[in-house]
Enzyme design. Structure first.
Site, PDB file in Angstrom:
ATOM      1  CE  LYS A 140      -6.792 -23.613  -4.460  1.00  0.00           C
ATOM      2  NZ  LYS A 140      -5.592 -22.935  -3.832  1.00  0.00           N
ATOM      3  CB  THR A 155      -8.112 -28.190  -3.336  1.00  0.00           C
ATOM      4  OG1 THR A 155      -9.228 -29.048  -2.499  1.00  0.00           O
ATOM      5  CG2 THR A 155      -8.847 -27.505  -4.213  1.00  0.00           C
ATOM      6  CG  ASP A 156      -9.189 -33.427  -2.113  1.00  0.00           C
ATOM      7  OD1 ASP A 156      -9.554 -32.179  -1.810  1.00  0.00           O
ATOM      8  OD2 ASP A 156      -9.280 -34.375  -1.225  1.00  0.00           O
ATOM      9  CD  GLU A 157     -12.560 -29.010  -0.958  1.00  0.00           C
ATOM     10  OE1 GLU A 157     -13.784 -28.460  -1.136  1.00  0.00           O
ATOM     11  OE2 GLU A 157     -12.105 -29.083   0.149  1.00  0.00           O
ATOM     12  CB  ALA A 184      -2.338 -16.115  -0.950  1.00  0.00           C
ATOM     13  CE1 TYR A 243     -10.826 -23.427  -1.618  1.00  0.00           C
ATOM     14  CE2 TYR A 243     -11.521 -25.634  -1.558  1.00  0.00           C
ATOM     15  CZ  TYR A 243     -10.592 -24.630  -1.436  1.00  0.00           C
ATOM     16  OH  TYR A 243      -9.118 -25.117  -1.250  1.00  0.00           O
ATOM     17  CG  ASN A 268      -3.723 -30.025   5.195  1.00  0.00           C
ATOM     18  OD1 ASN A 268      -2.696 -29.408   4.962  1.00  0.00           O
ATOM     19  ND2 ASN A 268      -4.162 -30.777   3.951  1.00  0.00           N
ATOM     20  CG  ASN A 302     -17.845 -34.847   7.810  1.00  0.00           C
ATOM     21  OD1 ASN A 302     -16.697 -35.170   7.539  1.00  0.00           O
ATOM     22  ND2 ASN A 302     -18.751 -34.192   7.218  1.00  0.00           N
TER      23      ASN A 302
HETATM   24  P1  NAD Z   1      -6.340 -20.265   5.010  1.00  0.00           P
HETATM   25  O1  NAD Z   1      -7.626 -19.620   4.591  1.00  0.00           O
HETATM   26  O2  NAD Z   1      -5.914 -20.868   6.589  1.00  0.00           O
HETATM   27  O3  NAD Z   1      -5.297 -19.228   4.715  1.00  0.00           O
HETATM   28  C1  NAD Z   1      -5.326 -18.382   3.501  1.00  0.00           C
HETATM   29  C2  NAD Z   1      -4.270 -17.234   3.788  1.00  0.00           C
HETATM   30  O4  NAD Z   1      -4.408 -16.572   2.683  1.00  0.00           O
HETATM   31  C3  NAD Z   1      -4.450 -16.435   4.842  1.00  0.00           C
HETATM   32  O5  NAD Z   1      -3.236 -16.091   5.570  1.00  0.00           O
HETATM   33  C4  NAD Z   1      -4.991 -15.041   4.228  1.00  0.00           C
HETATM   34  O6  NAD Z   1      -4.733 -13.815   4.917  1.00  0.00           O
HETATM   35  C5  NAD Z   1      -4.109 -15.097   2.796  1.00  0.00           C
HETATM   36  N1  NAD Z   1      -4.921 -14.354   1.705  1.00  0.00           N
HETATM   37  C6  NAD Z   1      -6.171 -14.425   1.345  1.00  0.00           C
HETATM   38  N2  NAD Z   1      -6.406 -13.496   0.482  1.00  0.00           N
HETATM   39  C7  NAD Z   1      -5.092 -13.011   0.039  1.00  0.00           C
HETATM   40  C8  NAD Z   1      -4.867 -11.931  -0.805  1.00  0.00           C
HETATM   41  N3  NAD Z   1      -5.732 -11.412  -1.805  1.00  0.00           N
HETATM   42  N4  NAD Z   1      -3.484 -11.723  -0.894  1.00  0.00           N
HETATM   43  C9  NAD Z   1      -2.395 -12.318   0.053  1.00  0.00           C
HETATM   44  N5  NAD Z   1      -3.025 -13.144   0.859  1.00  0.00           N
HETATM   45  C10 NAD Z   1      -4.228 -13.615   0.919  1.00  0.00           C
HETATM   46  O7  NAD Z   1      -6.183 -21.540   4.205  1.00  0.00           O
HETATM   47  P2  NAD Z   1      -5.441 -22.987   4.472  1.00  0.00           P
HETATM   48  O8  NAD Z   1      -6.329 -23.750   4.848  1.00  0.00           O
HETATM   49  O9  NAD Z   1      -4.165 -22.653   4.771  1.00  0.00           O
HETATM   50  O10 NAD Z   1      -5.259 -23.202   2.752  1.00  0.00           O
HETATM   51  C11 NAD Z   1      -3.910 -22.925   2.160  1.00  0.00           C
HETATM   52  C12 NAD Z   1      -4.213 -23.251   0.635  1.00  0.00           C
HETATM   53  O11 NAD Z   1      -4.224 -24.858   0.453  1.00  0.00           O
HETATM   54  C13 NAD Z   1      -4.950 -22.506  -0.086  1.00  0.00           C
HETATM   55  O12 NAD Z   1      -4.666 -22.454  -1.465  1.00  0.00           O
HETATM   56  C14 NAD Z   1      -6.144 -23.977  -0.085  1.00  0.00           C
HETATM   57  O13 NAD Z   1      -6.865 -23.999  -1.275  1.00  0.00           O
HETATM   58  C15 NAD Z   1      -5.155 -25.140   0.001  1.00  0.00           C
HETATM   59  N6  NAD Z   1      -5.565 -26.274   0.407  1.00  0.00           N
HETATM   60  C16 NAD Z   1      -6.078 -26.312   1.891  1.00  0.00           C
HETATM   61  C17 NAD Z   1      -6.454 -27.453   2.373  1.00  0.00           C
HETATM   62  C18 NAD Z   1      -6.951 -27.623   3.843  1.00  0.00           C
HETATM   63  O14 NAD Z   1      -7.444 -28.487   3.979  1.00  0.00           O
HETATM   64  N7  NAD Z   1      -7.180 -26.428   4.385  1.00  0.00           N
HETATM   65  C19 NAD Z   1      -6.346 -28.696   1.699  1.00  0.00           C
HETATM   66  C20 NAD Z   1      -5.887 -28.570   0.145  1.00  0.00           C
HETATM   67  C21 NAD Z   1      -5.656 -27.473  -0.076  1.00  0.00           C
HETATM   68  P1  TYD Z   2     -14.456 -28.302   6.138  1.00  0.00           P
HETATM   69  O1  TYD Z   2     -13.624 -28.327   7.300  1.00  0.00           O
HETATM   70  O2  TYD Z   2     -15.183 -26.970   5.947  1.00  0.00           O
HETATM   71  O3  TYD Z   2     -13.613 -28.728   4.943  1.00  0.00           O
HETATM   72  P2  TYD Z   2     -14.226 -28.935   3.279  1.00  0.00           P
HETATM   73  O4  TYD Z   2     -15.565 -28.554   3.108  1.00  0.00           O
HETATM   74  O5  TYD Z   2     -13.077 -28.272   2.565  1.00  0.00           O
HETATM   75  O6  TYD Z   2     -14.160 -30.579   3.208  1.00  0.00           O
HETATM   76  O7  TYD Z   2     -15.486 -29.431   6.234  1.00  0.00           O
HETATM   77  C1  TYD Z   2     -15.170 -30.628   6.377  1.00  0.00           C
HETATM   78  C2  TYD Z   2     -16.719 -31.541   6.356  1.00  0.00           C
HETATM   79  O8  TYD Z   2     -17.164 -31.305   7.558  1.00  0.00           O
HETATM   80  C3  TYD Z   2     -17.384 -31.485   5.345  1.00  0.00           C
HETATM   81  O9  TYD Z   2     -17.930 -32.517   4.708  1.00  0.00           O
HETATM   82  C4  TYD Z   2     -18.453 -30.486   5.924  1.00  0.00           C
HETATM   83  C5  TYD Z   2     -18.483 -30.674   7.334  1.00  0.00           C
HETATM   84  N1  TYD Z   2     -18.731 -29.887   8.292  1.00  0.00           N
HETATM   85  C6  TYD Z   2     -19.828 -29.982   9.153  1.00  0.00           C
HETATM   86  O10 TYD Z   2     -20.479 -30.967   8.985  1.00  0.00           O
HETATM   87  N2  TYD Z   2     -19.967 -28.962   9.972  1.00  0.00           N
HETATM   88  C7  TYD Z   2     -19.587 -27.666   9.938  1.00  0.00           C
HETATM   89  O11 TYD Z   2     -19.826 -26.852  10.937  1.00  0.00           O
HETATM   90  C8  TYD Z   2     -18.475 -27.659   9.159  1.00  0.00           C
HETATM   91  C9  TYD Z   2     -17.723 -26.437   8.924  1.00  0.00           C
HETATM   92  C10 TYD Z   2     -18.192 -28.839   8.353  1.00  0.00           C
END
Ligand code: NAD
Ligand code: TYD
Length: 353
Positions: free
Chosen positions: A163, A133-135, A84, A159, A189, A258
């Site tokens: 994290k 996250t890797d960020e 979450a 963000y 992802n 991108n």
């Molecule tokens: P997402 O934004 O799609 O989902 C987040 C979920 O958390 C949602 O279902 C939301 O309702 C829930 N949530 C938010 N605040 C909450 C709270 N206070 N209590 C309970 N639930 C709450 O996120 P995601 O992209 O699926 O990412 C999931 C995790 O993986 C995160 O911790 C993110 O930092 C990490 N992560 C994401 C990516 C990516 O590419 N998306 C990559 C690496 C790590």
């Molecule tokens: P994003 O999917 O927001 O993931 P993150 O910022 O966590 O890497 O963005 C992926 C890349 O795409 C990032 O370099 C920002 C760029 N981006 C755009 O150029 N336009 C957009 O509208 C969004 C959402 C992202």
């Protein structure tokens, strides 16, 4: 061994894949999904597992200590997979306080509840798996070596700073109180059920609707893309077999600019919709760059591979084509998450329970 696992954020993008993976693969486990259902959480992401006997959904906030304590007690929780979070960099630039509340205070609440419930007994197998996250490592220049687990933290966005703060508390609870933790750092992802604010689903949606594709700056920033199902499998491996107190990087060795990802999406969507090749390229719209935009992320996942044998299974181009087809076949899902109709869905499914 029967396990009782609390998965947080299980209604989000990655969380829903992790919940589905665990509910289906481990029928003997009890899986409790705690999710607040913010704009990013959607129960329709889990429509195919919600009737499973080993699955329970609880709508609630990870910052609610009382609720979290109760869940540990009532479900005898012995494992946590914590996903979450507020996860979108652009939103964090607009509202950093929300990110600290959810990502830092929420993680601290879960750590404290786990510590209280588990005490210092090491007789029973327990695990707190924090999904980071890797960020948190910051940004790489071109030519620099990929992030490893020993790369120093250097977060740039609110963000990634939130994290990183959460990660430090996870390590502090391990060092100070002996909490059994593991941390994973995954790269970007892609796949089904991703909310259409992130680059890939946003572009798929806009190409279909003939809307402009907002590319920050020149589009030369690089991300290391991994299929979400590969991430779910890696979490399974680390949750069960990772060494206590360790962190593991997860990535697909799949760096792409991108602009190249967007052009590939245009090619795939145009082909799927029977449009002439490249006919949607005019939609590319270079706009003002994101503030503090990280240039490049790249993951060295060698530790996870050599210690635990994990490797990604999905080829990027095939995975992206399948993802496009999934979105084209789920227009109702897309409309529902954008219009917030999951609120009505929730009321129908769970009111009075
Ligand atoms: P997402 O934004 O799609 O989902 C987040 C979920 O958390 C949602 O279902 C939301 O309702 C829930 N949530 C938010 N605040 C909450 C709270 N206070 N209590 C309970 N639930 C709450 O996120 P995601 O992209 O699926 O990412 C999931 C995790 O993986 C995160 O911790 C993110 O930092 C990490 N992560 C994401 C990516 C990516 O590419 N998306 C990559 C690496 C790590
Ligand atoms: P994003 O999917 O927001 O993931 P993150 O910022 O966590 O890497 O963005 C992926 C890349 O795409 C990032 O370099 C920002 C760029 N981006 C755009 O150029 N336009 C957009 O509208 C969004 C959402 C992202």
């Amino acid at each position: 061994m029967k396990r009782h696992i609390l998965i947080t954020g299980g209604a989000g993008f990655i969380g829903s894949h992790v919940v589905r993976h665990f509910v289906r693969k481990y029928a003997g486990y009890e899986v409790v999904n705690l999710d607040l259902l913010t704009y990013a959480g959607n129960l329709e992401n889990l429509h195919d597992v919600q009737q499973a006997p080993n699955y329970h959904f609880v709508r609630g906030d990870i910052c609610d200590m009382c609720l979290v304590r109760t869940l540990f007690r009532e479900h005898n929780i012995d494992g946590v997979i914590h996903l979450a979070a507020e996860s979108h960099v652009d939103r964090s630039i607009r509202d950093p306080f929300l990110f600290v509340r959810t990502n830092v205070l929420g993680t601290l609440t879960l750590l404290q509840a786990a510590r209280e419930a588990w005490g210092d007994s090491s007789e029973v197998e327990r695990r707190f798996h924090h999904v980071s996250t890797d960020e948190v490592y910051g940004a790489l220049q071109f030519g620099e070596e990929a992030f490893s687990e020993t790369t120093s933290y250097n977060p740039h966005s609110p963000y990634s700073a939130s994290k990183a703060g959460a990660d430090h508390f996870v390590r502090a609870y391990h060092t100070t109180y002996g909490l059994p933790v593991v941390i994973t750092h995954c790269s970007n992802n892609y796949g089904p059920y991703q909310f259409p604010e992130k680059l890939i689903p946003l572009c798929i949606r806009n190409i279909c609707a003939n809307k402009l594709l907002p590319i920050y700056g020149k589009g030369e920033n690089v991300r290391d893309w991994l299929h979400v199902k590969d991430h779910a499998e890696a979490i399974d491996v680390v949750f069960h077999h990772g060494r206590n107190g360790e962190s593991y990087n997860i990535g697909g060795s799949n760096e792409r600019r991108n602009i190249d990802v967007v052009k590939l999406l245009i090619r795939i969507v145009d082909e799927e919709l029977g449009r002439a090749p490249g006919s949607s390229e005019h939609l590319i719209n270079h706009i003002e760059d994101r503030a503090g935009h990280d240039l490049r992320y790249a993951i060295n996942a060698g530790k996870l591979h050599s210690e635990l044998g994990w490797t990604p299974k999905h080829d990027f181009e095939k995975g992206l084509s399948d993802t496009v087809r999934w979105y084209l076949g789920h227009k109702e899902w897309l409309a529902a998450v954008v219009n917030g109709s999951y609120e009505r869905y929730y009321a129908e499914m769970y009111d009075g329970q």
